[in-house]
Write an enzyme that holds these catalytic residues in place. Structure first.
Site, PDB file in Angstrom:
ATOM      1  N   ASP A  16      -9.402   7.635  24.027  1.00 33.68           N
ATOM      2  CA  ASP A  16      -8.822   7.808  25.365  1.00 33.68           C
ATOM      3  C   ASP A  16      -8.410   6.459  25.945  1.00 33.68           C
ATOM      4  O   ASP A  16      -7.346   6.326  26.565  1.00 33.68           O
ATOM      5  CB  ASP A  16      -9.839   8.463  26.312  1.00 33.68           C
ATOM      6  N   GLU A  49      -8.625  11.446  11.251  1.00 36.28           N
ATOM      7  CA  GLU A  49      -7.589  12.433  11.594  1.00 36.28           C
ATOM      8  C   GLU A  49      -6.345  12.226  10.737  1.00 36.28           C
ATOM      9  O   GLU A  49      -5.734  13.195  10.263  1.00 36.28           O
ATOM     10  CB  GLU A  49      -7.235  12.321  13.082  1.00 36.28           C
TER      11      GLU A  49
END
Length: 320
Positions: free
Chosen positions: A273, A208
């Protein structure tokens, strides 16, 4: 010597701090469904395997998995999101309640709750089927009003962006949290990070970050790109998770690196997460950012050895 002892942390004192910490999670929730079975033949209808399903599981995923990790580590998690008015939303509510998470799921009758259905045979994923819609403007505005009303009652805000439309008002959410004096941690998505300007911390993974900043050939180049992005967006810090290379925290006073602690990598889904959930909870408990990163790195090493969307529990982290 345990990890907590190496970091100079007393288990009982940390447990008490975690129990008093409140984290608000906002973002895209989803229901992860797993169909487990066996494959012993190829379909006569097409050259595809036939899976005979013998077990099914449901887990709260996306931003809901961030909240699950916070609760699993002994903190208080509140989640605010938009779902459809359907059976999957009811299943999500049930799963979150079972984990002791305070959930406010705004039901939008015009959309379907995001569901990821995975068919798994012999420990291998055969196929994943996704069901998803973007929420309406009206329900998002309603969610923003509730966010503004409850943000001050929490210690840290985590915005978990999965690109499903639940964080349309992300810039306003950052502004409201910072005005209330609350740190804002964001797991970003896409190639436009300008909407995250003013946040406390972003946690992109390696691919990313490369998508936004471009490739690098050395640690010096990586540091330069990270500092440029941090400065441009006026972030307090940038944490780049780097898979087998560990993770690196970039702040104004320099970079801090943590090598990976994973002994066995089985499934990396949901590891991000765990990282941001652990990091947010530890900051809410009063730990400094490098210490919080060390514990987040350790928690990630635990969950990648588990199948599917997984949680690091407090007893697992404290046992390291």
């Amino acid at each position: 010597m345990s990890l907590l002892q190496q970091l100079g942390l007393a288990p009982e004192a940390l447990r008490t701090k975690l129990a008093a910490s409140r984290v608000l999670v906002v973002g895209d929730v989803m229901l992860d469904r797993y169909w487990f079975g066996d494959v012993s033949r190829i379909s006569p209808e097409a050259p595809v395997p036939v899976a005979r399903i013998n077990r099914m599981e449901e887990r709260a995923g996306g931003a809901a998995n961030v909240a699950r990790n916070i609760a699993g580590l002994g903190g208080h998690a509140t989640i605010l999101s938009v779902v459809g008015d359907d059976e999957a939303a009811t299943a999500l509510s049930r799963l979150l309640a079972a984990d002791g998470i305070q959930a406010s799921l705004k039901r939008d009758p015009d959309i379907s709750t995001t569901v990821k259905l995975r068919v798994v045979a012999r420990q291998q994923q055969l196929i994943r089927l996704d069901f998803e819609d973007a929420p309406s403007h009206e329900i998002l505005a309603d969610k923003l009003d509730e966010y503004a009303a409850i943000v001050a009652a929490h210690d840290v805000v985590i915005l978990s962006d999965y690109g499903k439309g639940g964080l349309t008002h992300v810039a306003r959410m950052i502004a409201l949290a910072r005005a209330a004096g609350k740190p804002v941690l964001i797991d970003p998505k896409g190639d436009d990070y300008s909407k995250y300007a003013g946040a406390t911390l972003l946690t992109p993974n390696r691919s990313e970050f490369r998508q936004v900043a471009g490739s690098w050939q050395s640690e010096e180049q990586l540091t330069a790109k990270a500092e440029a992005l941090r400065s441009e967006l006026k972030l307090d810090a940038l944490l780049v998770t780097r898979s087998e290379e560990g993770m690196t925290l970039f702040r104004a006073d320099g970079a801090v690196h943590e090598p990976t602690l994973a002994k066995e990598v089985y499934d990396v889904s949901g590891a991000g997460d765990t990282v941001i959930g652990t990091l947010g909870l530890m900051l809410a408990a009063g730990l400094e950012m490098p210490l919080a990163m060390s514990l987040a790195n350790a928690a990630a090493g635990i969950v990648v050895a588990k199948l599917g969307t997984a949680v690091c529990h407090q007893h697992e982290l404290f046992a390291l």
